[in-house]
Design an enzyme around this catalytic site. Structure first.
Site, mmCIF file in Angstrom:
data_model
loop_
_atom_site.group_PDB
_atom_site.id
_atom_site.type_symbol
_atom_site.label_atom_id
_atom_site.label_comp_id
_atom_site.label_asym_id
_atom_site.label_seq_id
_atom_site.Cartn_x
_atom_site.Cartn_y
_atom_site.Cartn_z
ATOM 1 N N ARG A 91 -1.206 8.297 17.310
ATOM 2 C CA ARG A 91 -1.969 7.056 17.142
ATOM 3 C C ARG A 91 -3.460 7.260 17.395
ATOM 4 O O ARG A 91 -4.294 6.462 16.978
ATOM 5 C CB ARG A 91 -1.390 5.939 18.036
ATOM 6 C CG ARG A 91 -2.027 4.583 17.809
ATOM 7 C CD ARG A 91 -1.169 3.392 18.283
ATOM 8 N NE ARG A 91 -0.349 3.668 19.433
ATOM 9 C CZ ARG A 91 -0.796 3.803 20.677
ATOM 10 N NH1 ARG A 91 -2.084 3.674 20.938
ATOM 11 N NH2 ARG A 91 0.044 4.071 21.661
ATOM 12 N N TYR A 102 -10.241 -11.150 -2.447
ATOM 13 C CA TYR A 102 -8.798 -10.930 -2.568
ATOM 14 C C TYR A 102 -8.075 -12.047 -1.792
ATOM 15 O O TYR A 102 -8.518 -12.434 -0.708
ATOM 16 C CB TYR A 102 -8.478 -9.548 -2.005
ATOM 17 C CG TYR A 102 -7.018 -9.244 -1.901
ATOM 18 C CD1 TYR A 102 -6.236 -9.103 -3.042
ATOM 19 C CD2 TYR A 102 -6.407 -9.096 -0.666
ATOM 20 C CE1 TYR A 102 -4.886 -8.821 -2.946
ATOM 21 C CE2 TYR A 102 -5.054 -8.798 -0.558
ATOM 22 C CZ TYR A 102 -4.299 -8.667 -1.705
ATOM 23 O OH TYR A 102 -2.977 -8.390 -1.602
ATOM 24 N N ASP A 110 -16.336 -4.903 -0.290
ATOM 25 C CA ASP A 110 -15.021 -4.436 -0.717
ATOM 26 C C ASP A 110 -15.215 -3.769 -2.082
ATOM 27 O O ASP A 110 -15.494 -4.431 -3.076
ATOM 28 C CB ASP A 110 -14.040 -5.612 -0.792
ATOM 29 C CG ASP A 110 -12.614 -5.171 -1.109
ATOM 30 O OD1 ASP A 110 -12.448 -4.159 -1.827
ATOM 31 O OD2 ASP A 110 -11.658 -5.843 -0.675
ATOM 32 N N LYS A 136 -4.743 1.056 -4.084
ATOM 33 C CA LYS A 136 -5.037 0.856 -5.498
ATOM 34 C C LYS A 136 -5.512 2.171 -6.137
ATOM 35 O O LYS A 136 -4.740 3.089 -6.245
ATOM 36 C CB LYS A 136 -6.056 -0.284 -5.641
ATOM 37 C CG LYS A 136 -5.755 -1.496 -4.735
ATOM 38 C CD LYS A 136 -4.485 -2.230 -5.116
ATOM 39 C CE LYS A 136 -4.052 -3.298 -4.116
ATOM 40 N NZ LYS A 136 -5.030 -4.277 -3.711
HETATM 41 C C1 LIG Z 1 -5.173 -5.234 -2.586
HETATM 42 C C2 LIG Z 1 -6.513 -5.583 -2.104
HETATM 43 C C3 LIG Z 1 -6.786 -5.709 -0.731
HETATM 44 C C4 LIG Z 1 -5.692 -5.585 0.316
HETATM 45 O O1 LIG Z 1 -5.223 -4.275 0.409
HETATM 46 P P1 LIG Z 1 -3.717 -3.885 0.854
HETATM 47 O O2 LIG Z 1 -3.743 -2.400 0.756
HETATM 48 O O3 LIG Z 1 -2.783 -4.565 -0.079
HETATM 49 O O4 LIG Z 1 -3.556 -4.372 2.261
HETATM 50 C C5 LIG Z 1 -8.082 -5.973 -0.349
HETATM 51 N N1 LIG Z 1 -9.075 -6.125 -1.253
HETATM 52 C C6 LIG Z 1 -8.853 -6.012 -2.575
HETATM 53 C C7 LIG Z 1 -9.983 -6.190 -3.535
HETATM 54 C C8 LIG Z 1 -7.568 -5.741 -3.053
HETATM 55 O O5 LIG Z 1 -7.357 -5.653 -4.374
#
Ligand SMILES: *Cc1c(COP(=O)(O)O)cnc(C)c1O
Length: 386
Positions: free
Chosen positions: A64, A118, A183, A208
């Site tokens: 951790r 998101y 983001d 993603k």
């Molecule tokens: C999917 C997504 C998130 C969240 O990410 P997870 O890996 O699903 O927790 C945050 N911001 C954007 C733009 C996303 O597409």
């Protein structure tokens, strides 16, 4: 020799510079949860150091606190985002949570955020679940919304799911000493590096494009070493760690990120262009499609296209044969979903519609298939609409 200058080269080599001297070609996966040592005082000293948020450079003490395979992914992503450090988490939401907890516990629990975000990010901020309060404002209202206790300004560009772009350079100036968190999940460092535009913190849902194959859940923050210490400490104390196998898969994903992004972006642009001329499509959203676009901060439009059809969007979701009807994005195959019923369903319906996410909006994440096969699959779902 310092770091290679070109992103394509760093995507393949960053985080792996020592492999040749180790006599290895593939990245080693270290699955240990604990690290034996007979040196009691040495372990105590190491823990004292690591729990200040310092990055462990030798053997970690416990999984951790840090993991060598995950460290390699962090080094590689920091390099691609032109940042000093990166800290990986078990998901994008764990990464955002760590940032919120770090600023709130440092006495700055007020957040300024620009919609759209998101769906779950919006929910996390709106609900106050982690003890933060959020002012949601338009980009030109950010300066006025900043208070002495503001810990972060948060923006997505391009935004999920409308692909709305915010001028990051302009916003960073307005933020002054308050860190701007961008983001960058949709653009990836291949098309946009927010740090180079003045942002302090870059967030990715690595689930993603960075992973890129729909089989890793992860998040990562690229930032200064100082901010990294705060969120490493939150990760140590709350445990949103990335699994080492995921760290391995992410490194592997990074090596093909530039060519995947460019190929998918070319296809997405072509599809967006074809859509603008199709009578069954009433609106198309794609960065750079509109020639009067005010901001030119991305090197490519990316692989997401959002659109509205004149008929029932359920016919598209139910009718695609090659394209996968599923939430998420950034995979090698093309995915399509309706944000109002999945990715942004958790938001208040009036707020959602107010920021341009209509119930008819469809969001498509274009993969690596041939553009004509994707077009044929889409068009056969429009048959009753024109
Ligand atoms: C999917 C997504 C998130 C969240 O990410 P997870 O890996 O699903 O927790 C945050 N911001 C954007 C733009 C996303 O597409």
């Amino acid at each position: 020799m310092g770091e290679p200058r070109h992103l394509n080269t760093r995507a393949v080599h960053a985080g792996r510079e020592d492999l040749t001297d180790l006599g290895l070609h593939a990245v080693p996966i270290d699955l240990s949860t604990t690290y034996p040592s007979r040196d009691m005082q040495g372990e105590a000293d190491r823990l004292d150091l690591l729990t200040t948020g310092a990055r462990d450079e030798g053997m970690p003490v416990y999984g951790r606190v840090g993991n060598p395979t995950v460290n390699r992914f962090e080094d590689a992503l920091a390099s691609l985002e032109s940042c000093e450090a990166a800290v990986a988490f078990s998901s994008g939401m764990a990464a955002l949570s760590a940032c919120l907890l770090a600023v709130a516990s440092a006495g700055k629990p007020h957040i300024v955020a620009v919609r759209p975000l998101y769906g779950t990010s919006d929910y996390l901020l709106e609900s106050g679940l982690l003890g933060v309060t959020t002012s949601f404002v338009k980009p030109d209202e950010v300066a006025a919304a900043i208070r002495p206790d503001t810990g972060l300004v948060i923006v997505e560009s391009p935004a999920n799911p409308t692909l709305n772009e915010v001028d990051i350079r302009q916003l960073a100036k307005v933020c002054g000493d308050v860190p701007l968190l961008v983001d960058n999940t949709f653009a990836t460092p291949v098309f946009q590096r927010p740090k180079e535009l003045g942002a302090a913190i870059v967030l990715h849902s690595a689930t993603k494009f960075l992973g890129g194959h729909g089989d890793v859940m992860a998040g990562v923050i690229a930032c200064s070493e100082e901010f990294a210490r705060g969120i490493r400490n939150v990760r140590y104390a709350t445990g949103g760690n990335l699994h080492p196998l995921s760290g391995y898969l992410l490194l592997r994903g990074l090596s093909t990120l530039p060519i995947r992004m460019r190929a998918a972006s070319d296809t997405a642009r072509e599809l967006a262009q074809r859509m603008t001329d199709h009578p069954a499509i009433s609106a198309v959203y794609y960065p750079g499609l509109n020639p009067d676009r005010p901001i030119d901060q991305m090197e490519g439009g990316g692989s997401l296209v959002s659109f509205e059809v004149t008929g029932d969007p359920a016919d598209v979701i139910g009718g695609v044969k090659l394209i996968t009807p599923a939430v998420s994005l950034g995979s090698v195959d093309t995915l399509i979903q309706n944000p109002a019923s999945i990715s942004h369903h958790i938001m208040d319906a009036d707020v959602r519609q107010g920021i341009g996410i209509s119930d008819k909006l469809l969001r498509m994440s274009v993969g690596l298939e041939h553009v004509d096969d994707l077009w044929d699959d889409l068009v056969q779902t429009f048959s009753g609409m024109t």
